[in-house]
Every structure is written in structure tokens, then in C-alpha cells.
Design a protein around this motif. Structure first.
Motif, PDB file in Angstrom:
ATOM      1  N   UNK A 171       0.815  -1.198   0.000  1.00  0.00           N
ATOM      2  CA  UNK A 171       0.000   0.000   0.000  1.00  0.00           C
ATOM      3  C   UNK A 171       0.850   1.249   0.000  1.00  0.00           C
ATOM      4  N   UNK A 172       0.281   2.328  -0.521  1.00  0.00           N
ATOM      5  CA  UNK A 172       0.998   3.595  -0.578  1.00  0.00           C
ATOM      6  C   UNK A 172       0.186   4.718   0.021  1.00  0.00           C
ATOM      7  N   UNK A 173       0.545   5.958  -0.261  1.00  0.00           N
ATOM      8  CA  UNK A 173      -0.185   7.106   0.289  1.00  0.00           C
ATOM      9  C   UNK A 173      -1.670   7.089  -0.038  1.00  0.00           C
ATOM     10  N   UNK A 174      -2.054   6.504  -1.163  1.00  0.00           N
ATOM     11  CA  UNK A 174      -3.475   6.450  -1.552  1.00  0.00           C
ATOM     12  C   UNK A 174      -4.177   5.227  -0.988  1.00  0.00           C
ATOM     13  N   UNK A 175      -3.440   4.340  -0.318  1.00  0.00           N
ATOM     14  CA  UNK A 175      -4.050   3.173   0.307  1.00  0.00           C
ATOM     15  C   UNK A 175      -3.661   1.875  -0.363  1.00  0.00           C
ATOM     16  N   UNK A 176      -4.390   0.816   0.012  1.00  0.00           N
ATOM     17  CA  UNK A 176      -4.163  -0.517  -0.556  1.00  0.00           C
ATOM     18  C   UNK A 176      -5.045  -0.625  -1.801  1.00  0.00           C
ATOM     19  N   UNK A 177      -4.464  -0.359  -2.951  1.00  0.00           N
ATOM     20  CA  UNK A 177      -5.222  -0.275  -4.193  1.00  0.00           C
ATOM     21  C   UNK A 177      -4.866  -1.460  -5.099  1.00  0.00           C
ATOM     22  N   UNK A 178      -5.886  -2.031  -5.687  1.00  0.00           N
ATOM     23  CA  UNK A 178      -5.710  -3.157  -6.599  1.00  0.00           C
ATOM     24  C   UNK A 178      -5.999  -2.689  -8.017  1.00  0.00           C
ATOM     25  N   UNK A 179      -4.974  -2.694  -8.855  1.00  0.00           N
ATOM     26  CA  UNK A 179      -5.184  -2.293 -10.245  1.00  0.00           C
ATOM     27  C   UNK A 179      -5.833  -3.428 -11.017  1.00  0.00           C
ATOM     28  N   UNK A 180      -6.413  -3.068 -12.137  1.00  0.00           N
ATOM     29  CA  UNK A 180      -7.007  -4.099 -12.978  1.00  0.00           C
ATOM     30  C   UNK A 180      -8.416  -3.745 -13.392  1.00  0.00           C
ATOM     31  N   UNK A 181      -8.997  -4.612 -14.157  1.00  0.00           N
ATOM     32  CA  UNK A 181     -10.327  -4.405 -14.706  1.00  0.00           C
ATOM     33  C   UNK A 181     -10.990  -5.760 -14.853  1.00  0.00           C
ATOM     34  N   UNK A 182     -12.302  -5.757 -14.971  1.00  0.00           N
ATOM     35  CA  UNK A 182     -13.017  -7.017 -15.201  1.00  0.00           C
ATOM     36  C   UNK A 182     -13.131  -7.328 -16.694  1.00  0.00           C
ATOM     37  N   UNK A 183     -12.573  -6.464 -17.525  1.00  0.00           N
ATOM     38  CA  UNK A 183     -12.546  -6.727 -18.960  1.00  0.00           C
ATOM     39  C   UNK A 183     -11.188  -7.278 -19.346  1.00  0.00           C
ATOM     40  N   UNK A 230      -3.060 -23.743  -4.870  1.00  0.00           N
ATOM     41  CA  UNK A 230      -3.708 -23.275  -3.635  1.00  0.00           C
ATOM     42  C   UNK A 230      -3.121 -21.971  -3.110  1.00  0.00           C
ATOM     43  N   UNK A 231      -1.801 -21.795  -3.208  1.00  0.00           N
ATOM     44  CA  UNK A 231      -1.180 -20.573  -2.696  1.00  0.00           C
ATOM     45  C   UNK A 231      -1.635 -19.346  -3.488  1.00  0.00           C
ATOM     46  N   UNK A 232      -1.893 -19.534  -4.807  1.00  0.00           N
ATOM     47  CA  UNK A 232      -2.354 -18.413  -5.614  1.00  0.00           C
ATOM     48  C   UNK A 232      -3.791 -18.061  -5.272  1.00  0.00           C
ATOM     49  N   UNK A 233      -4.616 -19.062  -5.002  1.00  0.00           N
ATOM     50  CA  UNK A 233      -5.990 -18.799  -4.562  1.00  0.00           C
ATOM     51  C   UNK A 233      -5.967 -18.009  -3.261  1.00  0.00           C
ATOM     52  N   UNK A 234      -5.089 -18.402  -2.334  1.00  0.00           N
ATOM     53  CA  UNK A 234      -4.956 -17.684  -1.066  1.00  0.00           C
ATOM     54  C   UNK A 234      -4.544 -16.238  -1.308  1.00  0.00           C
ATOM     55  N   UNK A 235      -3.602 -16.025  -2.243  1.00  0.00           N
ATOM     56  CA  UNK A 235      -3.151 -14.669  -2.563  1.00  0.00           C
ATOM     57  C   UNK A 235      -4.304 -13.851  -3.145  1.00  0.00           C
ATOM     58  N   UNK A 236      -5.073 -14.438  -4.047  1.00  0.00           N
ATOM     59  CA  UNK A 236      -6.210 -13.744  -4.644  1.00  0.00           C
ATOM     60  C   UNK A 236      -7.229 -13.349  -3.574  1.00  0.00           C
ATOM     61  N   UNK A 237      -7.514 -14.269  -2.668  1.00  0.00           N
ATOM     62  CA  UNK A 237      -8.488 -13.999  -1.605  1.00  0.00           C
ATOM     63  C   UNK A 237      -7.975 -12.921  -0.655  1.00  0.00           C
ATOM     64  N   UNK A 238      -6.670 -12.920  -0.382  1.00  0.00           N
ATOM     65  CA  UNK A 238      -6.082 -11.889   0.477  1.00  0.00           C
ATOM     66  C   UNK A 238      -6.175 -10.520  -0.189  1.00  0.00           C
ATOM     67  N   UNK A 239      -5.888 -10.459  -1.480  1.00  0.00           N
ATOM     68  CA  UNK A 239      -5.996  -9.194  -2.203  1.00  0.00           C
ATOM     69  C   UNK A 239      -7.436  -8.686  -2.185  1.00  0.00           C
ATOM     70  N   UNK A 240      -8.378  -9.576  -2.383  1.00  0.00           N
ATOM     71  CA  UNK A 240      -9.788  -9.175  -2.393  1.00  0.00           C
ATOM     72  C   UNK A 240     -10.230  -8.668  -1.024  1.00  0.00           C
ATOM     73  N   UNK A 241      -9.654  -9.222   0.004  1.00  0.00           N
ATOM     74  CA  UNK A 241     -10.040  -8.868   1.367  1.00  0.00           C
ATOM     75  C   UNK A 241      -9.433  -7.539   1.816  1.00  0.00           C
ATOM     76  N   UNK A 242      -8.212  -7.270   1.377  1.00  0.00           N
ATOM     77  CA  UNK A 242      -7.465  -6.134   1.934  1.00  0.00           C
ATOM     78  C   UNK A 242      -7.325  -4.955   0.977  1.00  0.00           C
ATOM     79  N   UNK A 243      -7.608  -5.147  -0.315  1.00  0.00           N
ATOM     80  CA  UNK A 243      -7.361  -4.102  -1.290  1.00  0.00           C
ATOM     81  C   UNK A 243      -8.664  -3.643  -1.952  1.00  0.00           C
ATOM     82  N   UNK A 244      -8.688  -2.374  -2.308  1.00  0.00           N
ATOM     83  CA  UNK A 244      -9.839  -1.788  -2.992  1.00  0.00           C
ATOM     84  C   UNK A 244      -9.549  -1.703  -4.491  1.00  0.00           C
TER      85      UNK A 244
END
Length: 553
Positions: free
Chosen positions: A351-363, A460-474
Motif C-alpha cells: 500500500x501507498x499514500x493512496x491506500x491498498x489499491x488493486x489495479x485491474x479491470x473485469x474486462x 492453492x497458494x495463488x488462490x490464497x493470494x487472490x483472496x487476500x488481495x480481495x479482502x485487503x485491497x480496494x
């Protein structure tokens, strides 16, 4: 996790094109074209969830992105099984992945492109709109019930509307994800961290502290040496600094904003990120890493192989990567460091000054259709075929996993590769590769779909990483649209291309110390002298027109 992330994404973009959102699948600017004379081979009862099978044998031409890691084979099970299920043969024009964009452009310009043109990332289609070379696919969504159903179910209308050109139509059929799918981040030697009781960093400040500790422990090494000329790192970090980099998006996964624009919500105007204080803060931060000997200055010029070699031989402890990279790094390390002598893992994006931000798109990357296709008597059948293969649950499962009983097994909702098949770290002892030997999960067809399907092919470790990102990042808020007219697009391209080159060159100079940060204000003035203000006037005028049409953001 799924519901909360989807709601966050929908909220972030809900104002993007509010009025148009309700018409994204066939109303408003979209026209239901008359296709009554182009129904040769088409199903009369084709519908969502129904297996597509042409009523007579058909052949469609397709541009095929030939990846060097799993080169095209005419005898893949993919082709024979696809024909068996759909009564369709595909006639591929194969192009090496390294030349794909250039060859696609040449074929379209010459009028020789195949009818189906996949592997096109949103934004790349804009270059072909003015010439009429590609089809306004938004006028034909009534032929694609599976696509329509996913758009409605996942509330993807605002994202689709960001694809619309100045005429209100869009010209690429994108891959559709149920949720934002992050992938790129920093990869670290977690065994080294554990050995010295150093916690995994969660912010860029903590990351610098970790690098400082590693430098003290290993003074003969530079702890962080990056690949992709550090462009991946700059793109994912820029969002957390509240800004945007201008670097290419490596297949769309680093960033959906390669023009380096930011949107000021208060003024309702676009700005060029490189002229803002937030961009200066990002550059200053990375400059500090280099200056303190924590980040290799060669990160910005070395080849990927050189960066990777430093990491897998223990000369460095941090590099950029994605889930596939981690598998590759580990395989190389077995030869350089010895099996069991290391652990490597992706860390959540700091995270940085703007927060825990997740880049990307659903497209995701998608499909352009040659404009000539609309006059082909098999046009409706082709659109039904595309809808089934790229957008139905059954087609997506087939493109990713292959054939049940041959390449995978199914137990309830659980999918597993058959014992002899391996893929991206799954079943590492398998003797047959899902992509190399069978043609599935190759990237031309296999993208988009539910989060469950996406996760089903992850370690499994990648699924855990994805779930952690979804939980902690906007999820990062997408930019509002600014569709250009043909004239504006031509003029804007002439201006923004040298501006982006200038920004990239000077960003590198500032970071590696070839230009002092005391000259930042001069750099901004030099930028303005290159026509930035005129370019932004064009962007904001286009944005204002879109706002007036839609009442959106």
C-alpha cells in the motif's frame, strides 16, 4: 469474498455511464441490425446455456496468436473436439506472438484480415474504427445470449460502456471476468525473510525497510533487481501513490491506463499524471531505492533474462512477477540453488499514500470482427459460435480444461487434471502439457469466466493470494470515458505519443540519477511545451460530450 468485491467494483464504476448502462446490451446507441439473410448454418433455437452446433459443417477464418511456449499444432485435441462439438472448423492464420500487433494492423489495413480477430485488448480497436475495418459489435449483441447474460448477472454494463467510441458503439467483444483479477506484484525470497525474522512488507515504506535490512545482511548484493524494465512495478505502485504511469500494460494486466491520465473528481477534469505532485512522489520514492543501493539501476535497462538470472541465482531477493512467473522461477532455482533450499512467493501489492489499491479491470482481451463478416451468409452462425466458445460456461470450461476424462476429471464442483497432464505447476509430474500437447488454456480462447473457474486452475497458494488481495485491497476506480472523434483521435495520437516517450525517458533519468529532482519543475514546463495543455483540452472536451450524453461521471 465474491459478493463484496463485485459490489466494490460496481460501486466504483456505477457513475461512469449511468444513463447508458441500462442500454449496454442492445438499447440506446446500439442498433439491432437485420441479419435475416445471413443465417446459413445458424441454430434457430440457440439460447443461453445451449450447446451451439452449426446445422451444417462450417469453416471460419481466425487470426491466431502463436505463443513460443506452446506453439500451434494442427493435430491438437482442441481442434478435433471443437469440430466434434460445434460442427465448426477454424482456419487459422498463425502469427508469432512477438509480431502479432504489427501483423494484425497490416492485415486489417490491406483488407486481408481473417473474420475473427482475437487477442485484442480494449483500446487497441480504436485505431481501426475510422477506416470501417472492424464491426461495431455492440449492434449485434442480440445474437449473443451468453454474453448478455453475464453482463447482466455481473453488472458489467458500466465497464462495457467505457469501450464505446464517439459514435456510442463499441468495436471489441471483451473477455468478461466476474471480478477484478489482479496478478502482477512483487515476488520475494520468503525463506530469506523467515531466516532473519523479517515480516513480509504490507506498504511501500515497509518494503524499503525490508530492503535496507537485507542490504545490511548482504552488503555485497543489491536486494531488488527487476524485470520488464521495472514497468510492472511502476504501474502497480502508481495506483497506490494516487497517480498513473504511462508504461505499456504487458497484455493488459499491469494497468488499464497506459496513457498516464488521472481524473480529478472535484474539478471533473483530466490531468496528465506526470505533471502532478503524486507522480513526483512516486518517482522520488523509486529514486531513493536506487540511490540507497536497494534497487538495481539496471532494472530499467536489463533484459528479462538478466533480471531473472540474478534472482534465481541468489544475487537478488526481489523481482516482479505473476503466478506463472513464480512457477518458472522455482523451476530454474532447482538447478541453481538446489531443491528445498529456497522458498519464493508473491506478496500482496504494498500500500501507498493512496491506500491498498488493486489495479485491474473485469474486462480482458477480446475479439474484433472483420467488418466484411456482416455480409457473409454464415455471419449469425459465427456470432453464435463465438458466443458459445468465449462466453458460455461450457465453452469457457472446454477452452480452459479440455475434455473430461482425457485432460481432466470432475467430482462435484472440483476439477482436477488427469494424472498424466500438467499445467502451470499443477500435476508437476505429468508427462503431457495441457497447452503444449493438447492446445487448451492457450490464451487465444481461454480467458474470462467465473471466479470459481479462474481459481480452479490456480495453485492453492495463488488462490490464497487472490483472496487476500480481495479482502485487503480496494479495486482501482476506472477512468471515466473520453471517446474521441476520428479527427480528434488522429490529432491526439500525434501529440500523446512523443509526450509519453518524453515522460518515460525523463522518469528513467530522474530515477537513476541522470537528472536531479531539483529540475522537476523544469521537466513539467518542458512537458507543457510539448502540447500537453492542448491534448488535455481535447480529452476534456471529449469527456464533457460523453457526460452530456449520459449524465454520468
Amino acid at each position: 469474498m465474491k459478493t463484496s468485491l463485485r459490489r466494490l467494483t460496481a460501486t466504483a464504476v456505477s457513475l461512469t455511464m449511468a444513463a447508458v448502462a441500462a442500454t449496454a446490451c442492445g438499447g440506446g446507441a446500439d442498433e439491432k441490425a437485420d441479419t435475416s439473410q445471413q443465417r446459413q448454418g445458424a441454430m434457430s433455437d440457440y439460447a443461453e446455456g445451449k450447446q451451439f452446433r452449426a446445422t451444417e459443417p462450417l469453416t471460419f477464418s481466425i487470426l491466431y496468436n502463436d505463443h513460443p511456449d506452446y506453439p500451434y499444432k494442427a493435430d491438437w485435441l482442441l481442434w478435433s473436439e471443437l469440430e466434434k462439438r460445434t460442427n465448426v472448423k477454424l482456419a487459422p492464420t498463425t502469427v508469432p506472438a512477438s509480431d502479432y500487433e504489427q501483423k494484425r494492423s497490416l492485415l486489417l489495413s490491406a483488407g486481408d484480415a481473417p473474420l475473427i480477430i482475437p487477442k485484442t485488448y480494449p483500446g487497441q480497436e480504436s485505431a481501426y474504427v475510422a477506416s470501417g475495418a472492424v464491426l461495431p459489435v455492440s449492434d449485434y449483441l442480440d445474437l449473443m445470449p451468453n454474453l448478455q447474460a453475464k453482463v447482466k448477472k455481473w453488472k458489467l454494463e458500466p465497464e462495457l460502456d467505457t469501450l464505446r467510441q464517439e459514435d456510442g458503439k463499441f468495436y471489441v467483444l471483451p473477455g468478461l471476468h466476474e471480478e477484478v483479477w489482479p496478478d502482477y506484484t512483487l515476488v520475494m525470497r520468503t525463506d530469506v525473510l523467515a531466516k532473519h525474522n523479517i515480516p513480509v512488507p504490507t506498504t511501500w515504506q515497509e518494503f524499503e525497510s525490508v530492503l535496507q535490512q537485507l542490504k545490511q545482511l548482504y552488503p555485497d548484493r543489491i536486494p531488488y533487481s527487476d524485470r520488464w524494465e521495472a514497468k510492472s512495478m511502476l504501474n502497480i505502485a502508481s495506483a497506490t501513490f494516487g497517480t498513473a504511469a504511462v508504461f505499456g500494460s504487458n497484455g493488459g494486466r499491469w494497468s488499464s491506463n497506459a496513457d498516464g491520465l488521472v481524473y480529478d473528481e472535484q474539478s471533473g477534469k483530466f490531468q496528465l499524471a506526470a505533471t502532478t505532485e503524486n507522480y513526483k512522489n512516486l518517482v522520488s520514492y523509486v529514486r531513493g531505492l536506487v540511490e540507497k543501493g536497494l534497487m538495481d539501476p539496471e532494472s530499467f535497462t536489463q533484459t528479462d533474462d538478466q533480471a531473472t538470472q540474478k534472482f534465481v541465482t541468489g544475487q537478488s531477493f526481489v523481482i516482479s512477477g505473476n503466478s506463472q512467473s513464480v512457477v518458472t522461477y522455482r523451476k530454474s532455482m532447482e538447478g541453481t540453488l538446489g531443491k528445498g533450499n529456497y522458498t519464493v512467493a508473491k506478496i500482496p501489492v504494498p500500500g501507498g499514500p493512496a491506500g491498498q489499491i488493486m489495479t485491474g479491470t473485469r474486462l480482458e482481451n477480446g475479439i474484433m470482427i472483420n467488418a466484411k463478416a456482416k455480409d457473409d451468409p454464415k455471419f449469425v452462425a459465427m456470432m453464435q459460435f463465438i458466443d458459445w466458445l468465449w462466453y458460455s460456461d461450457e465453452g469457457e470450461l472446454f477452452a480452459k480444461w479440455g475434455v473430461e476424462g482425457t485432460t481432466y476429471t470432475k467430482n462435484g464442483d472440483t476439477l482436477a487434471l488427469t494424472p498424466e497432464v500438467t499445467y502451470n505447476g499443477l500435476n508437476p509430474g505429468g508427462t503431457k502439457n495441457l497447452r503444449v500437447d493438447y492446445g487448451f488454456s492457450g490464451g487465444v480462447f481461454a480467458y474470462g469466466g467465473t471466479t470459481q473457474l479462474l481459481h480452479s486452475m490456480m495453485l492453492p497458494e495463488e488462490v490464497t493470494w487472490q483472496e487476500e488481495m480481495a479482502k485487503t485491497h480496494t479495486p482501482q476506480t476506472p477512468l471515466p470515458p473520453y471517446p474521441f472523434t476520428d479527427v480528434e483521435r488522429e490529432q491526439a495520437t500525434l501529440v500523446i505519443t512523443p509526450i509519453k516517450d518524453f515522460i518515460e525517458q525523463n522518469t528513467l533519468k530522474f530515477i537513476v540519477g541522470q537528472r536531479p529532482l531539483s529540475e522537476w519543475d523544469a521537466f513539467v514546463q518542458e512537458l507543457r511545451g510539448k502540447g500537453v495543455d492542448n491534448y488535455l483540452t481535447t480529452v476534456n472536451a471529449a469527456h464533457e460530450r460523453a457526460k452530456q450524453k449520459t449524465g454520468g461521471r
